[in-house]
Design a protein around this motif. Structure first.
Motif, mmCIF file in Angstrom:
data_model
loop_
_atom_site.group_PDB
_atom_site.id
_atom_site.type_symbol
_atom_site.label_atom_id
_atom_site.label_comp_id
_atom_site.label_asym_id
_atom_site.label_seq_id
_atom_site.Cartn_x
_atom_site.Cartn_y
_atom_site.Cartn_z
ATOM 1 N N UNK A 1 13.929 -3.130 7.054
ATOM 2 C CA UNK A 1 12.852 -3.712 7.870
ATOM 3 C C UNK A 1 13.402 -4.322 9.148
ATOM 4 N N UNK A 2 14.594 -4.849 9.061
ATOM 5 C CA UNK A 2 15.159 -5.546 10.224
ATOM 6 C C UNK A 2 15.339 -4.591 11.411
ATOM 7 N N UNK A 3 15.481 -3.290 11.144
ATOM 8 C CA UNK A 3 15.599 -2.323 12.238
ATOM 9 C C UNK A 3 14.334 -2.312 13.091
ATOM 10 N N UNK A 4 13.210 -2.497 12.419
ATOM 11 C CA UNK A 4 11.944 -2.547 13.151
ATOM 12 C C UNK A 4 11.868 -3.816 14.003
ATOM 13 N N UNK A 5 12.399 -4.892 13.453
ATOM 14 C CA UNK A 5 12.350 -6.159 14.189
ATOM 15 C C UNK A 5 13.172 -6.086 15.461
ATOM 16 N N UNK B 1 -3.357 -5.835 11.320
ATOM 17 C CA UNK B 1 -3.012 -4.439 11.602
ATOM 18 C C UNK B 1 -1.525 -4.299 11.903
ATOM 19 N N UNK B 2 -1.006 -3.103 11.696
ATOM 20 C CA UNK B 2 0.426 -2.858 11.891
ATOM 21 C C UNK B 2 0.866 -3.232 13.302
ATOM 22 N N UNK C 1 2.447 -14.290 7.264
ATOM 23 C CA UNK C 1 2.061 -12.878 7.333
ATOM 24 C C UNK C 1 2.976 -12.107 6.390
ATOM 25 N N UNK C 2 2.361 -11.462 5.427
ATOM 26 C CA UNK C 2 3.118 -10.676 4.451
ATOM 27 C C UNK C 2 2.899 -9.211 4.780
ATOM 28 N N UNK C 3 3.984 -8.490 4.960
ATOM 29 C CA UNK C 3 3.876 -7.061 5.250
ATOM 30 C C UNK C 3 4.513 -6.256 4.125
ATOM 31 N N UNK C 4 4.196 -4.976 4.110
ATOM 32 C CA UNK C 4 4.799 -4.059 3.141
ATOM 33 C C UNK C 4 4.665 -2.643 3.688
ATOM 34 N N UNK C 5 5.159 -1.686 2.920
ATOM 35 C CA UNK C 5 5.089 -0.296 3.384
ATOM 36 C C UNK C 5 3.644 0.153 3.562
ATOM 37 N N UNK C 6 2.774 -0.337 2.708
ATOM 38 C CA UNK C 6 1.356 0.010 2.804
ATOM 39 C C UNK C 6 0.532 -1.268 2.718
ATOM 40 N N UNK C 7 -0.699 -1.174 3.176
ATOM 41 C CA UNK C 7 -1.597 -2.331 3.074
ATOM 42 C C UNK C 7 -1.825 -2.686 1.604
ATOM 43 N N UNK D 1 4.410 -3.010 10.391
ATOM 44 C CA UNK D 1 3.847 -2.462 9.155
ATOM 45 C C UNK D 1 2.542 -3.205 8.852
ATOM 46 N N UNK D 2 1.694 -2.629 8.027
ATOM 47 C CA UNK D 2 0.448 -3.334 7.718
ATOM 48 C C UNK D 2 0.716 -4.654 7.017
ATOM 49 N N UNK D 3 -0.127 -5.634 7.286
ATOM 50 C CA UNK D 3 0.123 -6.952 6.724
ATOM 51 C C UNK D 3 -1.141 -7.691 6.340
ATOM 52 N N UNK D 4 -0.920 -8.819 5.705
ATOM 53 C CA UNK D 4 -2.008 -9.699 5.268
ATOM 54 C C UNK D 4 -1.611 -11.131 5.636
ATOM 55 N N UNK D 5 -2.563 -11.865 6.197
ATOM 56 C CA UNK D 5 -2.291 -13.273 6.520
ATOM 57 C C UNK D 5 -2.832 -14.157 5.402
ATOM 58 N N UNK D 6 -1.961 -15.010 4.898
ATOM 59 C CA UNK D 6 -2.380 -15.937 3.845
ATOM 60 C C UNK D 6 -2.253 -17.367 4.365
ATOM 61 N N UNK D 7 -3.112 -18.222 3.859
ATOM 62 C CA UNK D 7 -3.068 -19.638 4.219
ATOM 63 C C UNK D 7 -2.743 -20.461 2.981
#
Lengths: 266, 305
Positions: free
Chosen positions: A222-226, B67-68, B30-36, B75-81
């Protein structure tokens, strides 16, 4: 606050220390006031043709040669544009602002730099982002971008910051590196990363890779994207294309603590 | 509970009362991952058991999808509070929740989601999972940690912003004569509030069916059922309910700012009154403590103009 353009009237006969030319104090004055400022045995007006320009807090230095040293040394704010080549120590200990060199640079470009942006359109000498004898650490922050090649031992004892090279590096890039990133689009010269403790070297290839770098396999990190996004934001049109999804990771220098890395994109 | 019914919109009576809310501290990630899908799994897990700061240590929820193009790593992400009594109270919650639920989730990464000069040491726990192999990278003013894990690296930002201007406990009480219709109406209100930035509705599905009062007849219980709003006790206790009320549902709102909570109150109330009495809703009220405990008062009448 407007800007100033200083055009060197004639090429210097010997080495010339121009570290005193800083946008912040100078652009607060008129061209006439600056011309009367003492410099070496005379005044700045003896050496430069000085005119006002519209760009705020900007100093344009026209006509320097590779004999002009220390340009942008300790630059803290404002923009310093150099139309020509520069000598040694350009951007050394920079603390902020922007230094654009539209020619080539000598040794110790950005040595000990802490913050700011330093660009060189041409090539640069040895010890880019490094340190001078007697100093403890090299570059500690900011971004250096060189349009051509750079010399040997770039990033010597570098701690933080990012060096982006469009061409290739000389020998032993990242020597004794303790952190930061060197991204060489043209690859690394012989023996990259000797005694490297931490930090990241990124390029398509590395000549004569040290035996003390260990293959860790191909990975999508992931750091490559950053870093791709960070460099794109900092450099705009000067930024290299984003890194590929996967790179081959070599950990080193295993002769030290081995927490540095050489990432091959090719 | 204070107030009396004075207004009626679309067949729904609006009490002349107010929601009493409290100053809190809040942060956003903001939590991201390979997919939403996987970002949402990590976010949902991390914000679980985060309904009430009293029993859960923090009040947590998902603010929005990101959005990515807007996330730090593309990458796609989700914002949590995450909300707590103070920044110091949030920190151990972050350490546990990120460490157990985000670090562990395949392909995840975790970044700051709130610009604020006051910071929390987001990576203070999770990065040490690297056992010395973690790598720090600083880009511009932001520092990230790369923690080696079994599917590659877990990337986490060093710090996240925290605000002490957050508000917890904005609320709407929905009363009616049809429990199913009431739930559908509350769901619509929660959906409308979800579109307001910087707020969460931390209870299950955003809805609470067990409103509480302070104190209890039992030692050690700091809160107990709000008997004045329990429809099955109408004949046995002092009640706040009308004769035809058979159920009450509450929507609790936490926000990073008072304005965000206020906006959420407005759209939530509008969603309820837009549906009107057709689903069996008879009345909307709000919970308060007489105005003496909470610093923030949200009067329902301000939202029906």
């Amino acid at each position: 606050m407007s800007g100033l353009r200083l055009r060197l009237k004639s090429a210097p006969a010997g080495r010339l220390d121009l570290s005193c030319l800083q946008p912040d104090p100078l652009t607060a004055r008129t061209a006439d006031e600056v011309a009367r400022l003492p410099f070496e045995d005379g005044t700045l007006g003896d050496l430069f043709e000085i005119t006002a320009i519209a760009d705020a807090n900007t100093l344009i230095l026209a006509g320097p040669t590779s004999a002009c040293d220390g340009i942008g040394d300790g630059l803290a704010s404002g923009t310093l544009v150099v139309e020509g080549d520069v000598g040694q120590y350009a951007g050394r200990f920079m603390k902020g602002g922007r230094l654009d060199i539209r020619g080539s640079a000598g040794d110790y470009l950005g040595a000990g730099m802490k913050r700011g942006l330093l660009t060189v359109a041409g090539s640069a000498g040895n010890f880019v982002g490094g340190l001078l004898p007697g100093e403890k650490f090299g570059m500690a922050g900011g971004v250096i971008r060189v349009g051509g090649d750079i010399g040997d031992r770039a990033g010597d004892r570098m701690r933080r910051g990012t060096i982006v090279v469009k061409g290739k590096t000389g020998a032993a890039a990242g020597s004794r590196m303790a952190g930061g990133t060197i991204w060489a689009e043209g690859g690394f010269g012989p023996g990259a990363g000797p005694l490297m403790r931490r930090g990241t070297l990124i390029g398509p290839k590395a000549e004569q890779m040290l035996a003390t770098f260990s293959d860790c396999g191909e990975h999508d990190m992931v750091f490559l994207r950053l870093i791709s996004r960070f460099v794109a934001a900092e450099l705009g049109s000067l930024a290299p294309p984003p890194l590929p999804v996967k790179v081959r990771r070599y950990a080193g220098d295993m002769a030290t603590i081995g927490k540095g890395e050489l990432l091959l994109t090719g | 509970m204070t107030g009396s019914q004075k207004m009626k919109i679309n067949g729904v009576a609006i009490d002349d009362t107010f929601a009493e809310a409290f100053g809190m501290s809040g942060t956003a990630l903001i939590i991201t991952a390979d997919t939403l899908k996987w970002a949402m799994i990590a976010a949902t897990t991390m914000t679980g058991f985060g309904t009430s700061v009293i029993g859960c240590g923090a009040e947590c929820g998902i603010d929005c999808e990101v959005s990515a193009s807007e996330t730090p790593d593309g990458r796609p992400g989700v914002r949590v509070l995450v909300f707590g009594f103070s920044p110091d109270a949030i920190l151990p919650q972050l350490k546990n929740r990120v460490g157990q639920c985000v670090l562990t989730s395949p392909g995840s990464a975790c970044y700051n989601g709130l610009d604020s000069p006051q910071r929390l040491a987001l990576s203070a726990g999770p990065r040490f999972f690297g056992d010395g192999w973690q790598i720090s990278k600083r880009f511009g003013g932001r520092r990230f940690w790369r923690v080696p894990v079994m599917d590659g690296e877990f990337t986490i930002e060093d710090t996240c912003g925290v605000t002490t201007e957050a508000v917890g406990g904005g609320n709407l009480l929905i009363l009616g004569r049809d429990r199913v219709g009431l739930l559908e109406t509350a769901e619509a209100a929660v959906a409308a509030i979800a579109r307001v930035p910087d707020v969460i509705t931390p209870f299950p599905g955003g809805i609470v069916r067990s409103g509480s009062k302070v104190g209890s007849k039992y030692k050690g219980a700091i809160a107990s059922t709000n008997n004045a709003f329990c429809p099955t006790l109408k004949g046995t206790t002092k009640t706040e309910l009308d004769a035809d009320t058979i159920a009450v549902l509450e929507i609790v709102i936490d926000g990073l700012t008072s304005k965000a909570v206020s906006d959420a109150m407005r759209v939530g109330l509008k969603a309820i009154t837009d549906i009107g009495a057709d689903k069996g809703v008879t009345r909307v009220s709000a919970g308060n403590y007489g105005g003496k405990l909470g610093q923030h008062h949200y009067h329902l009448k301000d939202y029906v103009a």
